[in-house]
Design a protein around this motif. Structure first.
Motif, PDB file in Angstrom:
ATOM      1  N   THR A   1       0.910  -1.196   0.115  1.00  9.47           N
ATOM      2  CA  THR A   1      -0.088   0.204   0.141  1.00  9.47           C
ATOM      3  C   THR A   1       0.896   1.205   0.036  1.00  9.47           C
ATOM      4  O   THR A   1       1.751   1.148   0.234  1.00  9.47           O
ATOM      5  N   THR A   2       0.388   2.453   0.033  1.00  9.74           N
ATOM      6  CA  THR A   2       1.044   3.683  -0.057  1.00  9.74           C
ATOM      7  C   THR A   2       1.705   3.877   1.259  1.00  9.74           C
ATOM      8  O   THR A   2       2.646   4.256   1.465  1.00  9.74           O
ATOM      9  N   VAL A   3       1.128   3.587   2.258  1.00 13.73           N
ATOM     10  CA  VAL A   3       1.542   3.513   3.628  1.00 13.73           C
ATOM     11  C   VAL A   3       3.130   2.637   3.601  1.00 13.73           C
ATOM     12  O   VAL A   3       4.074   3.031   4.307  1.00 13.73           O
ATOM     13  N   ASP A   4       2.977   1.777   3.180  1.00 10.50           N
ATOM     14  CA  ASP A   4       3.942   0.490   3.392  1.00 10.50           C
ATOM     15  C   ASP A   4       5.226   1.044   2.425  1.00 10.50           C
ATOM     16  O   ASP A   4       6.333   0.784   2.776  1.00 10.50           O
ATOM     17  N   ALA A   5       4.659   1.660   1.328  1.00  9.31           N
ATOM     18  CA  ALA A   5       5.814   1.937   0.258  1.00  9.31           C
ATOM     19  C   ALA A   5       6.512   3.072   0.632  1.00  9.31           C
ATOM     20  O   ALA A   5       7.381   3.490   0.000  1.00  9.31           O
ATOM     21  N   ALA A   6       5.859   4.074   1.495  1.00 11.21           N
ATOM     22  CA  ALA A   6       6.283   5.449   1.544  1.00 11.21           C
ATOM     23  C   ALA A   6       7.618   5.733   1.985  1.00 11.21           C
ATOM     24  O   ALA A   6       8.015   4.970   2.997  1.00 11.21           O
ATOM     25  N   SER A   7       8.006   6.892   1.916  1.00 10.85           N
ATOM     26  CA  SER A   7       9.595   7.478   2.533  1.00 10.85           C
ATOM     27  C   SER A   7       9.031   7.986   3.655  1.00 10.85           C
ATOM     28  O   SER A   7       7.885   7.873   4.039  1.00 10.85           O
ATOM     29  N   THR A   8       9.968   8.345   4.282  1.00  8.98           N
ATOM     30  CA  THR A   8       9.704   9.040   5.919  1.00  8.98           C
ATOM     31  C   THR A   8       8.955  10.420   5.489  1.00  8.98           C
ATOM     32  O   THR A   8       8.923  11.252   4.646  1.00  8.98           O
ATOM     33  N   PRO A   9       8.135  10.917   6.425  1.00  8.08           N
ATOM     34  CA  PRO A   9       7.443  12.077   6.495  1.00  8.08           C
ATOM     35  C   PRO A   9       8.425  13.351   6.077  1.00  8.08           C
ATOM     36  O   PRO A   9       7.763  14.390   5.406  1.00  8.08           O
ATOM     37  N   TYR A  10       9.409  13.402   6.610  1.00  5.82           N
ATOM     38  CA  TYR A  10      10.276  14.479   6.278  1.00  5.82           C
ATOM     39  C   TYR A  10      10.627  14.457   4.917  1.00  5.82           C
ATOM     40  O   TYR A  10      10.595  15.606   4.330  1.00  5.82           O
ATOM     41  N   THR A  11      11.105  13.410   4.419  1.00  2.00           N
ATOM     42  CA  THR A  11      11.332  13.110   2.982  1.00  2.00           C
ATOM     43  C   THR A  11      10.312  13.692   2.171  1.00  2.00           C
ATOM     44  O   THR A  11      10.410  14.414   0.971  1.00  2.00           O
ATOM     45  N   LEU A  12       8.986  13.388   2.354  1.00  2.80           N
ATOM     46  CA  LEU A  12       7.734  13.681   1.590  1.00  2.80           C
ATOM     47  C   LEU A  12       7.592  15.209   1.674  1.00  2.80           C
ATOM     48  O   LEU A  12       7.099  15.894   0.745  1.00  2.80           O
ATOM     49  N   LYS A  13       7.885  15.722   2.874  1.00  2.00           N
ATOM     50  CA  LYS A  13       7.731  17.072   3.004  1.00  2.00           C
ATOM     51  C   LYS A  13       8.551  17.917   2.317  1.00  2.00           C
ATOM     52  O   LYS A  13       8.135  19.059   1.516  1.00  2.00           O
TER      53      LYS A  13
END
Length: 332
Positions: free
Chosen positions: A284-296
């Motif tokens: 899922t998107t949550v499983d595959a995502a980078s860290t919140p800081y990276t996304l920011k």
């Protein structure tokens, strides 16, 4: 809205832009020998996409880079499981680019004929393989508990995936034919218009069939509505083409492709790689995502540079908006 959802939407938007713009490139390349009957006509066909084809491929590069940065697990699973078809797409795009650039380097009909063949193959193959790839993303693939692809190449070639490949290719060809009718004059324009009118019906049937099958596998209300509007836009575009309103026709096929791809992404969400072995192994998107800081940080960068890129590409299309005429070309 969570940043994982925001970046899923951004990546979906990049793929929409890529297929709408590169879609007519693929269609024009596929029709090079069909619409262009001699060297001057084929030269004119190539000229319609000459200033923009490489810019259209930027959408693919950005989509791949954004996936790597925002969803590294998705990128890793996708590029390892789909290694052979994605590698074949890369080779085809490279060869097509070389042929487009080198076609006019020699005044030799044999040389240009060979480059035309490479352009055609390099246009058909990616369109077909992208259809197979996205059909499998909707249908799902064999993933284990570590999100590793454990299937074979044959698992990617199901009847649904093959229909996706054919449907993608057909709708891109119809899209390209309408683009040629929009950008050319005289007999070339007439021929492209007639071809779009006839082949567009085939493309519409294949596309609607693929979308219905996809919605049966993964669809919901939102994706069904989007798919329905996409089908209506495609029909409206074909009707406009019959009345020689090429601008509206192109807008219709572009909208149809954009909405159809959007419907596929809506049907997928939040799963980016569904597992056919065990639902708990679905990525899922949550499983595959980078860290919140990276996304920011990525969001800030995208907010700054995306409008600039879109303005530049829009300016390019405006500068080269005039129709292309067929002119005699001296060859030895």
């Amino acid at each position: 809205m969570e940043l994982t959802t925001v970046w899923f939407i951004i990546i979906a938007g990049l793929w929409v832009g890529y297929f709408v713009l590169e879609g007519f490139d693929f269609g024009v390349g596929t029709l090079l020998r069909v619409i262009g009957r001699d060297e001057p006509e084929r030269r004119a066909v190539i000229t319609t996409i000459g200033p923009v084809w490489d810019g259209n491929e930027v959408w693919l590069i950005v989509a791949g880079g954004a996936t790597f940065a925002a969803f590294p697990e998705w990128y890793a699973t996708l590029f390892s499981g789909f290694y052979l078809p994605l590698f074949a797409i890369l080779v085809a795009l490279i060869l097509r680019g070389v042929a487009l650039e080198y076609r006019g380097k020699r005044d030799d009909l044999l040389w240009r004929g060979r480059m035309d063949t490479v352009i055609t193959i390099g246009s058909v193959a990616p369109a077909f393989l992208w259809g197979i790839t996205f059909a499998n993303l909707v249908r799902g693939v064999p993933l284990d508990s570590s999100y590793e692809y454990v299937g074979s190449l044959g698992d990617l070639l199901s009847p649904f995936a093959l229909l996706g490949g054919v449907a993608f290719t057909a709708v891109f060809v119809a899209h390209g034919a309408i683009f040629l009718a929009l950008r050319t004059t005289g007999e070339l324009r007439e021929r492209a218009n007639r071809f779009a009118a006839r082949f567009g019906v085939v493309a519409a049937v294949l596309t609607v069939g693929f979308l219905l099958w996809a919605l049966e596998l993964r669809g919901d209300v939102a994706s069904s509505v989007l798919a329905g509007v996409a089908a209506c836009a495609l029909v409206a575009g074909l009707v406009a083409n019959r009345f020689r309103r090429e601008g509206w026709a192109f807008a219709g096929t572009a909208l149809a492709i954009g909405l159809a791809v959007t419907a596929l992404f809506v049907a997928m969400f939040p799963a980016v790689m569904p597992s056919t072995l065990d639902p708990s192994s679905t990525l899922t998107t949550v499983d595959a995502a980078s860290t919140p800081y990276t996304l920011k940080i990525l969001t800030i960068i995208a907010a700054i540079f995306t409008p600039l890129v879109m303005l530049y590409q829009g300016w390019t299309y405006w500068v080269f908006r005039k129709r292309v005429t067929v002119e005699p070309v001296a060859v030895s």
